[in-house]
Design a protein around this motif. Structure first.
Motif, PDB file in Angstrom:
ATOM      1  N   UNK A  89     -56.445  -0.347  47.241  1.00  0.00           N
ATOM      2  CA  UNK A  89     -55.081   0.036  46.918  1.00  0.00           C
ATOM      3  C   UNK A  89     -54.505   0.984  47.967  1.00  0.00           C
ATOM      4  N   UNK A  90     -55.354   1.794  48.604  1.00  0.00           N
ATOM      5  CA  UNK A  90     -54.886   2.745  49.600  1.00  0.00           C
ATOM      6  C   UNK A  90     -54.213   1.997  50.758  1.00  0.00           C
ATOM      7  N   UNK A  91     -54.893   1.028  51.345  1.00  0.00           N
ATOM      8  CA  UNK A  91     -54.321   0.170  52.381  1.00  0.00           C
ATOM      9  C   UNK A  91     -55.282  -0.966  52.635  1.00  0.00           C
ATOM     10  N   UNK A  92     -54.946  -2.122  52.153  1.00  0.00           N
ATOM     11  CA  UNK A  92     -55.839  -3.266  52.255  1.00  0.00           C
ATOM     12  C   UNK A  92     -56.108  -3.607  53.717  1.00  0.00           C
ATOM     13  N   UNK A  93     -57.387  -3.733  54.056  1.00  0.00           N
ATOM     14  CA  UNK A  93     -57.770  -4.113  55.403  1.00  0.00           C
ATOM     15  C   UNK A  93     -57.950  -2.959  56.361  1.00  0.00           C
ATOM     16  N   UNK A  94     -57.809  -1.721  55.863  1.00  0.00           N
ATOM     17  CA  UNK A  94     -57.931  -0.544  56.726  1.00  0.00           C
ATOM     18  C   UNK A  94     -58.862   0.500  56.096  1.00  0.00           C
ATOM     19  N   UNK A  95     -59.435   1.315  56.943  1.00  0.00           N
ATOM     20  CA  UNK A  95     -60.232   2.459  56.509  1.00  0.00           C
ATOM     21  C   UNK A  95     -59.564   3.737  57.005  1.00  0.00           C
ATOM     22  N   UNK A  96     -59.824   4.833  56.331  1.00  0.00           N
ATOM     23  CA  UNK A  96     -59.156   6.098  56.627  1.00  0.00           C
ATOM     24  C   UNK A  96     -60.091   7.078  57.325  1.00  0.00           C
ATOM     25  N   UNK A  97     -59.563   7.757  58.327  1.00  0.00           N
ATOM     26  CA  UNK A  97     -60.257   8.865  58.981  1.00  0.00           C
ATOM     27  C   UNK A  97     -59.488  10.144  58.682  1.00  0.00           C
ATOM     28  N   UNK A  98     -60.167  11.150  58.164  1.00  0.00           N
ATOM     29  CA  UNK A  98     -59.568  12.461  57.932  1.00  0.00           C
ATOM     30  C   UNK A  98     -60.454  13.499  58.615  1.00  0.00           C
ATOM     31  N   UNK A  99     -59.944  14.107  59.668  1.00  0.00           N
ATOM     32  CA  UNK A  99     -60.690  15.136  60.394  1.00  0.00           C
ATOM     33  C   UNK A  99     -60.189  16.500  59.928  1.00  0.00           C
ATOM     34  N   UNK A 100     -60.921  17.109  58.998  1.00  0.00           N
ATOM     35  CA  UNK A 100     -60.501  18.385  58.429  1.00  0.00           C
ATOM     36  C   UNK A 100     -60.695  19.546  59.403  1.00  0.00           C
ATOM     37  N   UNK A 101     -61.543  19.364  60.392  1.00  0.00           N
ATOM     38  CA  UNK A 101     -61.769  20.421  61.382  1.00  0.00           C
ATOM     39  C   UNK A 101     -60.612  20.513  62.366  1.00  0.00           C
ATOM     40  N   UNK A 102     -60.176  19.366  62.883  1.00  0.00           N
ATOM     41  CA  UNK A 102     -59.124  19.351  63.904  1.00  0.00           C
ATOM     42  C   UNK A 102     -57.742  19.068  63.335  1.00  0.00           C
ATOM     43  N   UNK A 103     -57.659  18.714  62.059  1.00  0.00           N
ATOM     44  CA  UNK A 103     -56.363  18.597  61.411  1.00  0.00           C
ATOM     45  C   UNK A 103     -55.569  17.336  61.683  1.00  0.00           C
ATOM     46  N   UNK A 104     -56.187  16.166  61.553  1.00  0.00           N
ATOM     47  CA  UNK A 104     -55.426  14.925  61.707  1.00  0.00           C
ATOM     48  C   UNK A 104     -56.065  13.821  60.874  1.00  0.00           C
ATOM     49  N   UNK A 105     -55.286  12.784  60.628  1.00  0.00           N
ATOM     50  CA  UNK A 105     -55.778  11.623  59.890  1.00  0.00           C
ATOM     51  C   UNK A 105     -55.090  10.367  60.412  1.00  0.00           C
ATOM     52  N   UNK A 106     -55.742   9.224  60.215  1.00  0.00           N
ATOM     53  CA  UNK A 106     -55.154   7.944  60.604  1.00  0.00           C
ATOM     54  C   UNK A 106     -55.951   6.815  59.974  1.00  0.00           C
ATOM     55  N   UNK A 107     -55.402   5.613  60.024  1.00  0.00           N
ATOM     56  CA  UNK A 107     -56.068   4.408  59.545  1.00  0.00           C
ATOM     57  C   UNK A 107     -56.539   3.581  60.735  1.00  0.00           C
ATOM     58  N   UNK A 108     -57.605   2.816  60.514  1.00  0.00           N
ATOM     59  CA  UNK A 108     -58.032   1.855  61.525  1.00  0.00           C
ATOM     60  C   UNK A 108     -58.491   0.579  60.824  1.00  0.00           C
ATOM     61  N   UNK A 109     -58.404  -0.580  61.485  1.00  0.00           N
ATOM     62  CA  UNK A 109     -58.729  -1.851  60.828  1.00  0.00           C
ATOM     63  C   UNK A 109     -60.183  -1.923  60.373  1.00  0.00           C
ATOM     64  N   UNK A 110     -60.384  -2.482  59.209  1.00  0.00           N
ATOM     65  CA  UNK A 110     -61.730  -2.694  58.694  1.00  0.00           C
ATOM     66  C   UNK A 110     -62.511  -3.587  59.659  1.00  0.00           C
ATOM     67  N   UNK A 111     -63.737  -3.211  59.949  1.00  0.00           N
ATOM     68  CA  UNK A 111     -64.565  -3.995  60.865  1.00  0.00           C
ATOM     69  C   UNK A 111     -64.732  -3.350  62.224  1.00  0.00           C
ATOM     70  N   UNK A 112     -63.811  -2.482  62.605  1.00  0.00           N
ATOM     71  CA  UNK A 112     -63.993  -1.749  63.867  1.00  0.00           C
ATOM     72  C   UNK A 112     -65.116  -0.737  63.693  1.00  0.00           C
ATOM     73  N   UNK A 113     -65.859  -0.513  64.775  1.00  0.00           N
ATOM     74  CA  UNK A 113     -67.006   0.384  64.733  1.00  0.00           C
ATOM     75  C   UNK A 113     -66.734   1.663  65.524  1.00  0.00           C
ATOM     76  N   UNK A 114     -67.266   2.780  65.036  1.00  0.00           N
ATOM     77  CA  UNK A 114     -67.097   4.037  65.762  1.00  0.00           C
ATOM     78  C   UNK A 114     -68.059   4.077  66.943  1.00  0.00           C
ATOM     79  N   UNK A 115     -67.562   4.472  68.092  1.00  0.00           N
ATOM     80  CA  UNK A 115     -68.372   4.618  69.297  1.00  0.00           C
ATOM     81  C   UNK A 115     -68.087   5.980  69.905  1.00  0.00           C
ATOM     82  N   UNK A 116     -68.969   6.408  70.776  1.00  0.00           N
ATOM     83  CA  UNK A 116     -68.811   7.708  71.432  1.00  0.00           C
ATOM     84  C   UNK A 116     -68.396   7.481  72.879  1.00  0.00           C
TER      85      UNK A 116
END
Length: 247
Positions: free
Chosen positions: A92-119
């Protein structure tokens, strides 16, 4: 009306307080093709209790076995409902997306489901598609003494300077398509669209920039030009979802 981060004292001294720091800002460039294993998410499970009848099973043991099966039933139902409720809420939040909330640096955004985090060195957060490596989103921050993005110039000036100096390597040709300004909850954001052309590919990209918490935030996302028509709505969702909050 274009301006350069390298030639604008206002931008230079606010984004890079250290006179030598501008040369240390990493080139965000286009990510090199890479493949990463996809992680699998946990699946709902059922708890089952089985009793093996013995030749001399007593009536009391039978009753105990029945109580074990009955007690497991509610647990199974609770686990299934919990998993179901969590999945429904995420959808219900947003179909097909996942949420990132960075409480340390103060920002949030969505990214498509299936993308992987890399460094990637120099980036705070990076997520990318493992099949189409040009499809990615990255967030970067540098200190600034400015309080508002408008203090650095117009959307076109700031976007053009950022593209030329940071977002696109010198070996690639770049073109700013458009840059606009909008406010969300009293905070100003510049969003922009640009194209970066290398010798063997062209990347169509979007970005958003804003200032808060003493930092200059940049988020960029994009895709290979050949997939732009298919991906542009998703990428616009990523950019439109970017928000800064006080920490």
């Amino acid at each position: 009306m274009t301006a350069s981060l390298r030639n604008s004292p206002a931008i230079h001294w606010t984004l890079f307080p250290n006179p030598n720091a501008s040369s240390q800002v990493p080139q965000i460039g286009l990510p090199k093709p890479a493949f990463f294993p996809c992680s699998r998410r946990g699946l709902p499970f059922l708890v089952k209790a089985e009793l093996t009848p013995a030749a001399s099973t007593s009536t009391r043991q039978d009753r105990l076995g029945r109580r074990q099966v009955l007690s497991v039933g509610p647990i199974t139902t609770w686990v299934s409902l919990l998993y179901s409720t969590s999945s429904s809420f995420a959808a219900e939040a947003k179909k097909g997306f996942l949420t990132v909330v960075d409480k340390k640096d103060g920002y949030s955004f969505l990214y498509p489901f299936g993308w992987q985090e890399v460094v990637i060195e120099g980036q705070d957060k990076v997520f990318k598609d493992v099949i189409e490596p040009l499809e990615s989103v990255s967030v970067n921050m540098v200190p600034t003494i400015k309080q508002d993005i408008r203090d650095l110039g117009s959307p076109q000036e700031v976007a053009q300077a950022l593209i030329k100096k940071v977002l696109v390597p010198p070996s690639q040709k770049s073109k700013l398509v458009e840059a606009t300004e909008h406010d969300v909850d009293g905070k100003t954001y510049y969003t922009f669209e640009f194209v970066a052309q290398a010798s063997n590919f062209t990347r169509h990209a979007l970005g958003a920039i804003s200032i808060g918490n003493g930092k200059f935030y940049t988020i960029t996302t994009g895709a290979n030009e050949r997939r732009w028509g298919k991906m542009k709505d998703k990428l616009n969702t990523v950019i439109d979802s970017f928000k800064i909050f006080n920490v």
